[in-house]
Scaffold this motif. Structure first.
Motif, PDB file in Angstrom:
ATOM      1  N   PHE A  14       1.107  -0.951   0.242  1.00  0.00           N
ATOM      2  CA  PHE A  14      -0.298   0.149  -0.080  1.00  0.00           C
ATOM      3  C   PHE A  14       0.565   1.380   0.165  1.00  0.00           C
ATOM      4  O   PHE A  14       1.727   1.240   0.907  1.00  0.00           O
ATOM      5  CB  PHE A  14      -0.522   0.045   1.306  1.00  0.00           C
ATOM      6  CG  PHE A  14      -2.433  -1.315   1.023  1.00  0.00           C
ATOM      7  CD1 PHE A  14      -3.239   0.033   0.998  1.00  0.00           C
ATOM      8  CD2 PHE A  14      -1.712  -2.082   1.319  1.00  0.00           C
ATOM      9  CE1 PHE A  14      -4.380  -0.269   1.200  1.00  0.00           C
ATOM     10  CE2 PHE A  14      -3.171  -2.907   1.348  1.00  0.00           C
ATOM     11  CZ  PHE A  14      -4.528  -1.769   1.253  1.00  0.00           C
ATOM     12  N   GLY A  16       0.496   5.508  -1.000  1.00  0.00           N
ATOM     13  CA  GLY A  16      -0.098   6.948  -0.872  1.00  0.00           C
ATOM     14  C   GLY A  16       0.342   7.608   0.085  1.00  0.00           C
ATOM     15  O   GLY A  16       1.161   7.788   0.890  1.00  0.00           O
ATOM     16  N   LYS A  22      -4.188   4.497   3.942  1.00  0.00           N
ATOM     17  CA  LYS A  22      -3.986   3.639   4.413  1.00  0.00           C
ATOM     18  C   LYS A  22      -3.917   3.317   5.161  1.00  0.00           C
ATOM     19  O   LYS A  22      -4.384   2.079   4.763  1.00  0.00           O
ATOM     20  CB  LYS A  22      -2.038   4.043   3.606  1.00  0.00           C
ATOM     21  CG  LYS A  22      -2.040   5.167   2.372  1.00  0.00           C
ATOM     22  CD  LYS A  22      -0.238   4.668   2.424  1.00  0.00           C
ATOM     23  CE  LYS A  22       0.644   5.351   3.374  1.00  0.00           C
ATOM     24  NZ  LYS A  22       0.389   6.921   3.380  1.00  0.00           N
ATOM     25  N   LEU A  25      -8.188   1.866   5.362  1.00  0.00           N
ATOM     26  CA  LEU A  25      -8.199   1.183   4.641  1.00  0.00           C
ATOM     27  C   LEU A  25      -7.630  -0.258   4.971  1.00  0.00           C
ATOM     28  O   LEU A  25      -8.353  -1.225   4.784  1.00  0.00           O
ATOM     29  CB  LEU A  25      -7.444   1.438   3.140  1.00  0.00           C
ATOM     30  CG  LEU A  25      -8.831   2.877   2.547  1.00  0.00           C
ATOM     31  CD1 LEU A  25      -8.212   2.952   1.337  1.00  0.00           C
ATOM     32  CD2 LEU A  25     -10.302   2.027   2.100  1.00  0.00           C
ATOM     33  N   VAL A 132      -3.301   4.532  -2.440  1.00  0.00           N
ATOM     34  CA  VAL A 132      -4.485   5.010  -1.766  1.00  0.00           C
ATOM     35  C   VAL A 132      -4.345   6.652  -2.091  1.00  0.00           C
ATOM     36  O   VAL A 132      -2.997   7.249  -1.495  1.00  0.00           O
ATOM     37  CB  VAL A 132      -4.608   4.862  -0.101  1.00  0.00           C
ATOM     38  CG1 VAL A 132      -6.210   5.586  -0.360  1.00  0.00           C
ATOM     39  CG2 VAL A 132      -4.669   3.687  -0.437  1.00  0.00           C
ATOM     40  N   LEU A 159      -6.821   3.744  -5.261  1.00  0.00           N
ATOM     41  CA  LEU A 159      -7.836   3.409  -4.284  1.00  0.00           C
ATOM     42  C   LEU A 159      -8.332   5.098  -4.382  1.00  0.00           C
ATOM     43  O   LEU A 159      -7.841   6.400  -3.687  1.00  0.00           O
ATOM     44  CB  LEU A 159      -8.015   3.246  -3.187  1.00  0.00           C
ATOM     45  CG  LEU A 159      -7.515   1.255  -3.032  1.00  0.00           C
ATOM     46  CD1 LEU A 159      -7.936   0.279  -1.826  1.00  0.00           C
ATOM     47  CD2 LEU A 159      -8.462   0.634  -4.013  1.00  0.00           C
ATOM     48  N   ASN A 161     -10.085   7.498  -2.383  1.00  0.00           N
ATOM     49  CA  ASN A 161     -10.100   7.465  -1.090  1.00  0.00           C
ATOM     50  C   ASN A 161     -11.241   9.318  -0.714  1.00  0.00           C
ATOM     51  O   ASN A 161     -10.767  10.100  -1.050  1.00  0.00           O
ATOM     52  CB  ASN A 161      -9.605   7.031   0.114  1.00  0.00           C
ATOM     53  CG  ASN A 161     -10.074   6.565   1.786  1.00  0.00           C
ATOM     54  OD1 ASN A 161     -10.534   6.545   1.730  1.00  0.00           O
ATOM     55  ND2 ASN A 161      -8.752   7.014   2.479  1.00  0.00           N
ATOM     56  N   CYS A 190     -13.215   4.105  -3.182  1.00  0.00           N
ATOM     57  CA  CYS A 190     -13.501   3.409  -1.601  1.00  0.00           C
ATOM     58  C   CYS A 190     -15.296   3.856  -1.045  1.00  0.00           C
ATOM     59  O   CYS A 190     -15.376   4.236  -1.593  1.00  0.00           O
ATOM     60  CB  CYS A 190     -12.340   4.022  -0.227  1.00  0.00           C
ATOM     61  SG  CYS A 190     -11.004   3.464  -0.935  1.00  0.00           S
TER      62      CYS A 190
END
Length: 403
Positions: A14, A16, A22, A25, A132, A159, A161, A190
């Protein structure tokens, strides 16, 4: 859950920017997995305060390994490989999730994992890189952060968010920026700070699969051809500066019962029974006598509202209040349990990102000699600017800045 083969442990990375969400999630995915499915989290963060591992230890994770005080894609480049090999030997989980620091360069992480694939005969393998995106703030820092752009470019899934906090027009602008950077990668919204693990697990990433080992790469290197510009990697680490704030009796963390790997003056296996030494604080408060006022929720709220999100990206750490709050949390704050009943009895984990913040109860933290309240925070933001605002925050909270 799908994996490369029965003997292969898939790794999901992950990435971001700071404050993208992060950790939230990752923790939201865990309850969606089968009960017997074993996941180990390898967490990398700036600073020396183990905030997210305190959150993670309250989850169903098999273990948490945390690398602190730097970015494992460059400054701490060898420690990620060592930590992954230790996880393989000690836990042999069904999956490893790596949560990189907010300034991590995903291509460099992928290179290291690809090297481990060869060295371990695919006992470990890269399954996916998941980036993210903070829909509220991405267009603000994308223009100034090479890391944010790299994170959006070198990924298997994007993703989106916090999209529910912006207008449709603003969301379209974010998507336009992302499509310019990376037109072909799936972009998934998300759902309430969560995502279906089936959308991000079992991807069997093709990113950098045929890349040369780092030691064999020529200089300069082109990431678009499966190689890395080492100069760019070195420069990205300078984007973010961190400052630590302490107040009260900062104490020392008691022995941990979860696995972790740190960079704070310790080169032996963990957990262990002795504390790590803390740096000496340099007081920046304007008053040494009388002592600063007792810390309460109103003081914290006022201090946080003064932080400019253009220069301060994250504030995270632990706070303990001195008195019972007579009101619910102020605008921007989120408490996960009854604020008035539990506030004075325990430590709280503070997460502030780009103007939004929340308080989450810490299941257990250090014993503090000063029952009137204490602060242990890491402030992260723009290099050259964040220290000035961190000092103001410290003054407002009656805290000290660590040098």
């Amino acid at each position: 859950m799908p994996s490369n083969s029965p003997s292969t442990i898939p790794i999901t990375v992950f990435t971001g920017f700071l404050g993208a969400g992060k950790t939230s999630l990752i923790l939201s995915i865990l309850p969606q997995l089968p009960t017997a499915y074993r996941v180990v989290l390898l967490k990398n963060e700036f600073g020396d305060i183990e905030v997210d591992s305190q959150l993670a230890k309250q989850s169903s994770l098999t273990a948490v390994s945390e690398i602190l005080n730097g970015c494992m894609c460059c400054v701490l480049v060898g420690q990620m490989k060592n930590a992954l090999l230790e996880i393989l030997e000690k836990y042999h989980p069904d999956r490893i999730i790596i949560e990189s620091s907010g300034s991590a360069f995903p291509a460099h992480l992928a290179f290291q994992i690809r090297e481990l694939e060869r060295e371990t005969s695919r006992a470990l393998a890269l399954d996916s890189i998941v980036t993210v995106i903070d829909a509220e703030n991405f267009t603000g820092y994308e223009d100034t952060s090479v890391t944010a752009r790299m994170q959006a470019q070198y990924t298997d899934v994007l993703l989106i968010n916090k999209w529910e906090h912006v207008s449709e027009r603003a969301l379209d602008e974010v998507l336009d920026h992302l499509n310019t950077l990376n037109d072909h990668t799936p972009k998934i919204r998300c759902a309430g700070k969560s995502v279906d693990p089936a959308l991000i697990f079992g991807i069997d990433s093709k990113l950098f699969r045929d890349a040369l080992p780092l030691s064999e790469c020529p200089q300069p290197i082109d990431a678009a051809e499966g190689k890395i510009d080492v100069t760019t990697v070195a420069q990205h680490h300078d984007e973010v500066e961190t400052v630590t704030l302490l107040r009260g009796a900062p104490g020392l963390t008691p022995p941990r019962t979860y696995a972790h790997a740190t960079t704070t003056s310790c080169d032996h296996p963990h957990p262990h029974p002795h504390p790590h030494p803390r740096p000496h604080p340099e007081s920046i408060t304007a008053h040494s006598s009388p002592p600063p006022p007792l810390l309460d929720e109103a003081m914290l709220s006022t201090a946080l509202h003064q932080l400019p999100k253009e220069s301060v990206y994250r504030v995270k750490g632990f706070v303990r209040f001195a008195t019972t709050s007579t009101s619910t949390p102020s605008a921007g704050a989120i408490a996960t349990t009854d604020f008035r009943e539990t506030l004075p009895q325990q430590w709280w984990i503070l997460n502030w990102a780009f103007g939004r913040w929340e308080l989450v109860p810490a299941s257990d933290f250090l014993e503090c000699e000063d029952e009137r309240g204490a602060v242990r925070l890491t402030v992260m933001g723009e290099r050259g600017e964040v220290r000035r605002y961190a000092k103001r925050l410290a003054e407002a909270l009656g805290a000290e800045v660590v040098v």
